[in-house]
Write an enzyme that holds these catalytic residues in place. Structure first.
Site, PDB file in Angstrom:
ATOM      1  N   GLU A 131       0.823  -1.214   0.000  1.00  0.00           N
ATOM      2  CA  GLU A 131       0.000   0.000   0.000  1.00  0.00           C
ATOM      3  C   GLU A 131       0.852   1.257   0.000  1.00  0.00           C
ATOM      4  O   GLU A 131       1.717   1.419   0.865  1.00  0.00           O
ATOM      5  CB  GLU A 131      -0.891  -0.036   1.240  1.00  0.00           C
ATOM      6  CG  GLU A 131      -2.012   0.975   1.252  1.00  0.00           C
ATOM      7  CD  GLU A 131      -3.024   0.588   2.333  1.00  0.00           C
ATOM      8  OE1 GLU A 131      -3.996  -0.108   2.016  1.00  0.00           O
ATOM      9  OE2 GLU A 131      -2.803   0.973   3.490  1.00  0.00           O
ATOM     10  N   HIS A 149      -1.548  -5.872  15.942  1.00  0.00           N
ATOM     11  CA  HIS A 149      -0.864  -5.827  14.650  1.00  0.00           C
ATOM     12  C   HIS A 149      -1.760  -5.250  13.557  1.00  0.00           C
ATOM     13  O   HIS A 149      -1.373  -5.148  12.409  1.00  0.00           O
ATOM     14  CB  HIS A 149      -0.388  -7.218  14.264  1.00  0.00           C
ATOM     15  CG  HIS A 149      -1.471  -8.097  13.700  1.00  0.00           C
ATOM     16  ND1 HIS A 149      -2.692  -8.272  14.308  1.00  0.00           N
ATOM     17  CD2 HIS A 149      -1.509  -8.857  12.563  1.00  0.00           C
ATOM     18  CE1 HIS A 149      -3.430  -9.092  13.585  1.00  0.00           C
ATOM     19  NE2 HIS A 149      -2.739  -9.463  12.531  1.00  0.00           N
TER      20      HIS A 149
HETATM   21  N1  LIG Z   1      -4.000  -0.463   5.403  1.00  0.00           N
HETATM   22  C1  LIG Z   1      -4.537  -1.663   5.175  1.00  0.00           C
HETATM   23  N2  LIG Z   1      -4.744  -2.511   6.229  1.00  0.00           N
HETATM   24  C2  LIG Z   1      -5.269  -3.714   5.972  1.00  0.00           C
HETATM   25  C3  LIG Z   1      -5.636  -4.137   4.695  1.00  0.00           C
HETATM   26  N3  LIG Z   1      -6.105  -5.408   4.775  1.00  0.00           N
HETATM   27  C4  LIG Z   1      -6.018  -5.773   6.059  1.00  0.00           C
HETATM   28  N4  LIG Z   1      -5.517  -4.750   6.803  1.00  0.00           N
HETATM   29  C5  LIG Z   1      -5.185  -4.718   8.236  1.00  0.00           C
HETATM   30  O1  LIG Z   1      -4.039  -5.527   8.423  1.00  0.00           O
HETATM   31  C6  LIG Z   1      -4.251  -6.444   9.487  1.00  0.00           C
HETATM   32  C7  LIG Z   1      -3.541  -7.703   9.091  1.00  0.00           C
HETATM   33  O2  LIG Z   1      -3.956  -8.783   9.841  1.00  0.00           O
HETATM   34  P1  LIG Z   1      -3.517 -10.296   9.595  1.00  0.00           P
HETATM   35  O3  LIG Z   1      -4.193 -11.025  10.719  1.00  0.00           O
HETATM   36  O4  LIG Z   1      -3.991 -10.677   8.261  1.00  0.00           O
HETATM   37  O5  LIG Z   1      -2.043 -10.368   9.713  1.00  0.00           O
HETATM   38  C8  LIG Z   1      -5.765  -6.596   9.587  1.00  0.00           C
HETATM   39  O6  LIG Z   1      -6.165  -6.869  10.900  1.00  0.00           O
HETATM   40  C9  LIG Z   1      -6.276  -5.266   9.115  1.00  0.00           C
HETATM   41  O7  LIG Z   1      -6.475  -4.394  10.187  1.00  0.00           O
HETATM   42  C10 LIG Z   1      -5.423  -3.230   3.606  1.00  0.00           C
HETATM   43  O8  LIG Z   1      -5.705  -3.530   2.434  1.00  0.00           O
HETATM   44  N5  LIG Z   1      -4.873  -2.037   3.901  1.00  0.00           N
HETATM   45 MN   LIG Z   2      -0.256 -11.130   8.841  1.00  0.00          MN
END
Ligand SMILES: Nc1nc2c(ncn2[C@@H]2O[C@H](COP(=O)(O)O)[C@@H](O)[C@H]2O)c(=O)[nH]1
Ligand SMILES: [Mn+2]
Length: 468
Positions: A229, A382
Site C-alpha cells: 500500500e 498488529h
Molecule cells: N491499510 C490496510 N490494512 C489492511 C488491509 N487489509 C487488512 N488490513 C489490516 O491488516 C491487518 C492484518 O492482519 P492479519 O491477521 O492478516 O495479519 C488486519 O487486521 C487489518 O487491520 C489493507 O488492504 N490495507
Molecule cells: Mn499477517
C-alpha cells in the site's frame, strides 16, 4: 471521573479485562458497570451482582471510595453464585494460565475470548494476552494474541510463519501525488501484478534448499488480507521521525507456501527440531519477501527501471515464536513467547498498525516501561482485526450494491481518501477485504494508548492499495 477498572468474571478471576469508564457518581457507576457485565458476559443473568475490590478488600459503600484508582478490581457474580459478603474474593483455579485482555473500547467477540481461554488451559501455558484486535481464528487458536508457554507450540504460530509488516520510503515519489499520477501508477501496478516466478531469487533464505519448491512465490504478496500500500503522512506527531514530503510503502506479507508446507510437515511428523529450523528460515524468507515486494513496487513507480535497493523504516514479524527468560527465575530454562497476529514491543523498532484500505495506519512507538511490557507480554496489536467473516461482509456489500455488479466493483475500487484499489486477481477480494470487514482502528489505538503500551508517531493515509 474516569477510571480504568480490572474487570473479571467470578468463575475466571485470573482473566482480567481492562474497562475504562467515565462516571458522575456512585449510582451512575453501578449502573454502567452492570450494563457492561450484561453486555460482555452473555451468559450472565440480569440480576448480576457487581463487587468492587481495592487492594483485595471488598468495597462496602461505593460512594465512600470515589473516585476509584486505576486498576480497581471489579468482579461480576451471577446472583446465585455471589458469596455472602466477605472481605476476600474466592480463589479460582479453573484457568491454568493468567489471561489478560488489552481491549477496553474495542469490541472483541465473546467467541474469540473463549478461544483464548481455551488456549490458556493448554499444558505448559504460562500467560496469555489478548490484543484489542483479538478475533476468532479459523482453527482452534485466536488471532491477535501473545502466548507465553514453557514449550514451543507450533500451532499457536499458525501456517503463515513470519508474516509481518515492512515500511519503506518510496525513492523518488513525493507525498503531493496528483489524482492523474495516482491513476497512472495504479494502472502500472495492475499490469505488473506481482506475478509469481518473475522476481530474482537472490537472498540466502530464498535460495535455501528447503525453499526451492517455493521460489516462484518469492516477491509475491499472497492473497486476502496481505497487501502492498502506498501511503502518505496525514499527521506527524513526533516531529522529525518521518519525512512528510515522502511517499511510503507498507507491505504486509508472509512466508507464502513455504510456511504452509512447514506447518503441514510438523502436523504430519511432529518433528519439533525440524520445525524450529524451518521456522527460522520462514521468518527470514518472509522478511526478504517483503523487501522484494518493496523493490518491485519501487521499480514500477520509477517507470519500470530498477531503482536503488529500498531502505526499511521498520520490519516487524507478527507470527512467530521467540525464546524469553522466565520472569521469576531468569536462570531457569527459557519460556517461549508465541505471537499470532501480535507485534513486538521489544524489537527496538517502530511498529505500523494498519486499519484497512479505507482507514488510517498508525506508526507507533512501543513503551519501554518494564511493568507495561510484562502486562502486555511485550506485544501490541498488529492491525484492527476482523469484525466480520469474509462471507458476512460479502453478503452485506452485495446487499448494499444491488445495482449492476460492475458498478459495485467500481465503487469498491475507490476509498474514502480518494485512493485506488488495485486488485488484478479474484474480484471477490474487493468485497472480502472491504474496510467494513475490519474493526475500528481508532479504538484499537486508543486502547493501546490507555494501557500505556504505545505513543503515536504518525498517522498515515492510504492512497493505492494492491491486493491479490
Ligand atoms: N491499510 C490496510 N490494512 C489492511 C488491509 N487489509 C487488512 N488490513 C489490516 O491488516 C491487518 C492484518 O492482519 P492479519 O491477521 O492478516 O495479519 C488486519 O487486521 C487489518 O487491520 C489493507 O488492504 N490495507
Ligand atoms: Mn499477517
Amino acid at each position: 471521573m474516569r477510571t480504568r477498572f480490572d474487570f473479571v468474571h467470578c468463575d475466571n478471576q485470573r482473566a482480567v479485562r481492562p474497562l475504562v469508564l467515565t462516571y458522575d457518581d456512585a449510582e451512575s457507576l453501578a449502573l454502567a458497570m452492570k450494563a457492561e457485565a450484561l453486555g460482555r458476559f452473555k451468559h450472565i443473568k440480569k440480576s448480576a451482582n457487581v463487587r468492587f475490590y481495592v487492594n483485595g478488600t471488598l468495597v462496602q459503600d461505593l460512594a465512600d471510595e470515589l473516585p476509584f484508582p486505576d486498576g480497581t478490581r471489579v468482579v461480576i457474580y451471577d446472583k446465585a453464585s455471589a458469596p455472602a459478603v466477605s472481605a476476600r474474593e474466592p480463589a479460582d483455579t479453573s484457568v491454568p494460565a493468567p489471561t489478560t485482555f488489552l481491549h477496553a473500547e474495542t469490541v472483541v467477540d465473546e467467541d474469540a475470548i473463549q478461544q483464548l481461554y481455551r488456549v490458556a488451559k493448554l499444558p505448559g501455558m504460562v500467560a496469555c494476552v489478548g490484543m484489542p484486535d483479538l478475533h476468532l481464528g479459523s482453527g482452534a487458536y485466536p488471532v491477535g494474541a501473545a502466548f507465553v508457554a514453557s514449550r514451543i507450540i507450533p500451532e499457536l504460530v499458525g501456517s503463515d510463519i513470519g508474516c509481518g509488516m515492512t515500511l519503506f520510503p518510496l525513492p523518488g515519489v513525493s507525498s503531493d501525488l496528483t489524482d492523474r499520477q495516482l491513476q497512472r501508477l495504479s494502472q502500472a501496478l495492475g499490469q505488473d501484478g506481482f506475478q509469481p516466478g518473475e522476481a530474482t531469487v537472490d537472498t540466502p533464505a530464498s535460495q535455501h534448499p528447503l525453499a526451492a519448491a517455493h521460489a516462484r512465490n518469492f516477491g509475491t504478496i499472497g492473497g486476502g488480507n496481505h497487501f502492498a500500500e502506498l501511503q502518505v503522512i496525514h499527521e506527524l506527531l513526533e516531529p522529525g521521525a518521518l519525512d512528510t514530503s515522502a511517499a511510503y510503502l507498507l507491505v504486509h506479507s508472509g512466508s507464502r507456501t513455504l510456511g504452509e508446507a512447514v506447518a503441514a510437515q510438523f502436523k504430519a511428523d511432529g518433528d519439533l527440531q525440524a520445525y524450529c529450523e524451518a521456522h527460522k528460515l520462514c521468518v527470514t524468507w518472509a522478511s526478504d519477501n517483503r523487501r522484494k515486494i518493496g523493490q518491485r513496487f519501487a521499480d514500477v513507480c520509477s517507470g519500470g527501471s530498477p531503482t536503488e535497493p529500498v531502505q526499511t523504516i521498520l520490519d516487524i514479524t507478527h507470527n512467530s515464536y521467540v525464546p524469553v527468560s522466565p520472569s521469576e527465575n531468569p536462570q531457569d530454562s527459557p519460556h517461549y513467547l508465541h505471537r499470532k497476529g501480535a507485534a513486538p514491543m521489544d524489537a527496538g523498532q517502530l511498529v505500523a498498525i494498519p486499519g484497512s484500505r479505507g482507514t488510517y495506519t498508525y506508526i507507533v512507538r512501543p513503551s519501554t516501561d518494564a511493568e507495561v511490557l510484562a502486562r502486555c507480554a511485550c506485544s501490541i496489536a498488529h492491525g484492527a482485526g476482523r469484525a466480520m467473516s469474509r462471507g458476512k461482509v460479502t453478503a452485506l456489500l452485495k446487499g448494499r450494491y444491488r445495482s449492476r455488479r460492475s458498478d459495485a466493483v467500481e465503487a469498491l475500487q475507490r476509498t474514502p481518501f480518494d485512493g485506488y484499489v488495485v486488485c488484478p486477481g479474484r474480484v471477490e477480494v474487493l468485497y472480502e477485504e472491504a474496510p467494513e470487514a475490519y474493526k475500528d482502528i481508532e479504538l484499537v489505538i486508543r486502547d493501546l494508548v490507555a494501557v500505556g503500551a504505545i505513543s503515536v508517531v504518525a498517522v498515515m493515509k492510504p492512497l493505492i492499495t494492491c491486493k491479490m
